[in-house]
Write a protein that holds these residues in place. Structure first.
Motif, PDB file in Angstrom:
ATOM      1  N   SER A  15      34.678  37.901  45.727  1.00  0.00           N
ATOM      2  CA  SER A  15      35.326  38.179  44.450  1.00  0.00           C
ATOM      3  C   SER A  15      36.831  38.142  44.612  1.00  0.00           C
ATOM      4  O   SER A  15      37.371  38.686  45.563  1.00  0.00           O
ATOM      5  N   THR A  16      37.493  37.494  43.665  1.00  0.00           N
ATOM      6  CA  THR A  16      38.959  37.453  43.688  1.00  0.00           C
ATOM      7  C   THR A  16      39.535  37.930  42.366  1.00  0.00           C
ATOM      8  O   THR A  16      40.744  37.930  42.190  1.00  0.00           O
ATOM      9  N   ARG A  17      38.701  38.335  41.445  1.00  0.00           N
ATOM     10  CA  ARG A  17      39.189  38.687  40.108  1.00  0.00           C
ATOM     11  C   ARG A  17      39.874  40.050  40.122  1.00  0.00           C
ATOM     12  O   ARG A  17      39.317  41.030  40.593  1.00  0.00           O
ATOM     13  N   ARG A  18      41.086  40.114  39.600  1.00  0.00           N
ATOM     14  CA  ARG A  18      41.839  41.370  39.560  1.00  0.00           C
ATOM     15  C   ARG A  18      42.510  41.571  38.201  1.00  0.00           C
ATOM     16  O   ARG A  18      43.506  42.260  38.098  1.00  0.00           O
ATOM     17  N   ASP A  19      41.961  40.971  37.129  1.00  0.00           N
ATOM     18  CA  ASP A  19      42.578  41.094  35.820  1.00  0.00           C
ATOM     19  C   ASP A  19      41.983  42.280  35.056  1.00  0.00           C
ATOM     20  O   ASP A  19      41.252  43.096  35.611  1.00  0.00           O
ATOM     21  N   ALA A  20      42.281  42.366  33.763  1.00  0.00           N
ATOM     22  CA  ALA A  20      41.839  43.503  32.957  1.00  0.00           C
ATOM     23  C   ALA A  20      40.324  43.577  32.825  1.00  0.00           C
ATOM     24  O   ALA A  20      39.770  44.642  32.535  1.00  0.00           O
ATOM     25  N   ASN A  21      39.631  42.452  33.054  1.00  0.00           N
ATOM     26  CA  ASN A  21      38.178  42.419  32.949  1.00  0.00           C
ATOM     27  C   ASN A  21      37.483  42.598  34.295  1.00  0.00           C
ATOM     28  O   ASN A  21      36.290  42.323  34.421  1.00  0.00           O
ATOM     29  N   ARG A  22      38.227  43.058  35.288  1.00  0.00           N
ATOM     30  CA  ARG A  22      37.699  43.168  36.647  1.00  0.00           C
ATOM     31  C   ARG A  22      36.417  43.987  36.710  1.00  0.00           C
ATOM     32  O   ARG A  22      35.421  43.569  37.304  1.00  0.00           O
ATOM     33  N   ALA A  23      36.414  45.184  36.102  1.00  0.00           N
ATOM     34  CA  ALA A  23      35.260  46.066  36.198  1.00  0.00           C
ATOM     35  C   ALA A  23      34.031  45.453  35.530  1.00  0.00           C
ATOM     36  O   ALA A  23      32.912  45.531  36.063  1.00  0.00           O
ATOM     37  N   GLN A  24      34.228  44.839  34.377  1.00  0.00           N
ATOM     38  CA  GLN A  24      33.112  44.209  33.675  1.00  0.00           C
ATOM     39  C   GLN A  24      32.546  43.047  34.484  1.00  0.00           C
ATOM     40  O   GLN A  24      31.329  42.872  34.600  1.00  0.00           O
ATOM     41  N   TYR A  25      33.435  42.253  35.041  1.00  0.00           N
ATOM     42  CA  TYR A  25      33.035  41.101  35.852  1.00  0.00           C
ATOM     43  C   TYR A  25      32.255  41.560  37.082  1.00  0.00           C
ATOM     44  O   TYR A  25      31.198  41.017  37.411  1.00  0.00           O
ATOM     45  N   LYS A  84      46.871  52.177  45.056  1.00  0.00           N
ATOM     46  CA  LYS A  84      46.333  52.890  43.894  1.00  0.00           C
ATOM     47  C   LYS A  84      45.875  51.919  42.804  1.00  0.00           C
ATOM     48  O   LYS A  84      44.933  52.207  42.066  1.00  0.00           O
ATOM     49  N   LYS A  85      46.516  50.766  42.724  1.00  0.00           N
ATOM     50  CA  LYS A  85      46.064  49.747  41.784  1.00  0.00           C
ATOM     51  C   LYS A  85      44.716  49.207  42.215  1.00  0.00           C
ATOM     52  O   LYS A  85      43.851  48.910  41.378  1.00  0.00           O
ATOM     53  N   GLU A  86      44.526  49.087  43.528  1.00  0.00           N
ATOM     54  CA  GLU A  86      43.275  48.540  44.060  1.00  0.00           C
ATOM     55  C   GLU A  86      42.119  49.519  43.917  1.00  0.00           C
ATOM     56  O   GLU A  86      41.012  49.164  43.539  1.00  0.00           O
ATOM     57  N   TYR A  87      42.376  50.784  44.250  1.00  0.00           N
ATOM     58  CA  TYR A  87      41.293  51.765  44.323  1.00  0.00           C
ATOM     59  C   TYR A  87      41.354  52.850  43.240  1.00  0.00           C
ATOM     60  O   TYR A  87      40.394  53.610  43.077  1.00  0.00           O
ATOM     61  N   GLY A  88      42.476  52.940  42.522  1.00  0.00           N
ATOM     62  CA  GLY A  88      42.728  54.099  41.672  1.00  0.00           C
ATOM     63  C   GLY A  88      41.719  54.364  40.584  1.00  0.00           C
ATOM     64  O   GLY A  88      41.521  55.516  40.187  1.00  0.00           O
ATOM     65  N   GLU A  89      41.051  53.320  40.083  1.00  0.00           N
ATOM     66  CA  GLU A  89      40.107  53.515  38.995  1.00  0.00           C
ATOM     67  C   GLU A  89      38.681  53.757  39.466  1.00  0.00           C
ATOM     68  O   GLU A  89      37.770  53.886  38.644  1.00  0.00           O
ATOM     69  N   LEU A  90      38.483  53.808  40.773  1.00  0.00           N
ATOM     70  CA  LEU A  90      37.147  54.142  41.266  1.00  0.00           C
ATOM     71  C   LEU A  90      36.835  55.598  40.929  1.00  0.00           C
ATOM     72  O   LEU A  90      37.707  56.465  40.999  1.00  0.00           O
ATOM     73  N   PRO A  91      35.582  55.902  40.602  1.00  0.00           N
ATOM     74  CA  PRO A  91      35.226  57.294  40.313  1.00  0.00           C
ATOM     75  C   PRO A  91      35.369  58.161  41.557  1.00  0.00           C
ATOM     76  O   PRO A  91      35.270  57.679  42.684  1.00  0.00           O
ATOM     77  N   ASN A  92      35.638  59.428  41.350  1.00  0.00           N
ATOM     78  CA  ASN A  92      35.648  60.434  42.415  1.00  0.00           C
ATOM     79  C   ASN A  92      36.837  60.328  43.370  1.00  0.00           C
ATOM     80  O   ASN A  92      36.808  60.914  44.452  1.00  0.00           O
ATOM     81  N   LEU A  93      37.872  59.581  42.991  1.00  0.00           N
ATOM     82  CA  LEU A  93      39.061  59.497  43.839  1.00  0.00           C
ATOM     83  C   LEU A  93      40.256  60.203  43.206  1.00  0.00           C
ATOM     84  O   LEU A  93      41.387  60.014  43.620  1.00  0.00           O
ATOM     85  N   SER A  94      40.019  61.032  42.209  1.00  0.00           N
ATOM     86  CA  SER A  94      41.119  61.663  41.483  1.00  0.00           C
ATOM     87  C   SER A  94      41.965  62.563  42.386  1.00  0.00           C
ATOM     88  O   SER A  94      43.189  62.599  42.272  1.00  0.00           O
TER      89      SER A  94
END
Length: 230
Positions: A15-25, A84-94
């Motif tokens: 996977s190389t996608r890092r745009d706004a649709n990353r999570a959906q993709y 933080k851009k790479e991992y920040g939106e993962l759950p449980n990393l707050s």
């Protein structure tokens, strides 16, 4: 085809996608891969990894019984890397986001504490083999048990890259023996025959032992989405 064979299938989702649709993709691709594994009844034969943590987290969401991991690579430990851009939106990393500064220290904290694996119940990590000499000066795999709960399942990639000249390939031999001594569980390589010979894992002079036969199933993201989610 592989259900009754005496080996595991290491599945890397590209996977190389890092745009706004990353999570959906990532979610769509993970669902396609999980469905394919189920179709061929390979749940106990496959473990899954990706350089995109969102993808492996989604795999775990769709089948909590699958073993998934994470990759660490040199660029994540370089100055200026936006961890933080790479991992920040993962759950449980707050908590990590609140207390750790951005950059290579953030990534190192994820590695040393196992936080990124715990975020989605990952079982292992595989790291660029060039990082291990420095890493092992700081802490042993058994020393990570304090944070991981048990000594983590660790692997190294990519050993004996096809692009390396012969002199560098020979220089890698000593490091491989060191990594085995450090307790690594996986050696990911472009040259399985060379690794098998170095470690004395051949049954005969021509074929690797079946227990060390490995398959790297490289899944091209666009192809999976096109073929398996239509």
């Amino acid at each position: 085809m592989f259900q009754d064979k005496d080996f595991l299938v290491y599945t890397e989702i590209k996977s190389t996608r890092r745009d706004a649709n990353r999570a959906q993709y990532a979610d769509e691709v993970a669902k396609a891969v999980v469905d394919m594994i189920a179709k061929y009844k390979m749940e106990k034969k496959v473990f899954v990894n990706s350089f995109d943590a969102f993808t492996t987290a989604a795999v775990k969401k769709y089948n909590p019984n699958l073993a998934v991991g994470t990759f660490f690579y040199l660029g994540e430990f370089a100055e200026g890397y936006d961890s933080k851009k790479e991992y920040g939106e993962l759950p449980n990393l707050s908590k990590c986001l609140r207390v750790m500064p951005n950059g290579p220290n953030f990534t190192e904290n994820l590695l040393m504490t196992g936080a990124v694996l715990r975020a989605y119940q990952g079982a292992f990590f595989d790291m660029d083999y060039n990082m291990y000499p420095r890493f092992m000066k700081e802490i042993s795999l058994s020393g990570l048990s304090k944070y991981y709960g048990n000594p983590p399942s660790a692997g190294a990639w990519t050993i004996y890259k096809m692009t390396l000249p012969e002199e560098e390939l020979k220089a890698t031999d000593a490091l491989i023996n060191q990594m085995v001594g450090w307790g690594l569980h996986r050696l990911i390589t472009d040259d399985t025959d060379r690794v098998a010979k170095l470690l004395g894992r051949y049954d005969s002079g021509s074929q690797p032992s079946s227990q060390f036969f490995s398959i790297s199933l490289l899944l091209v993201i666009s192809a999976i989405v096109k073929l398996l989610t239509e």
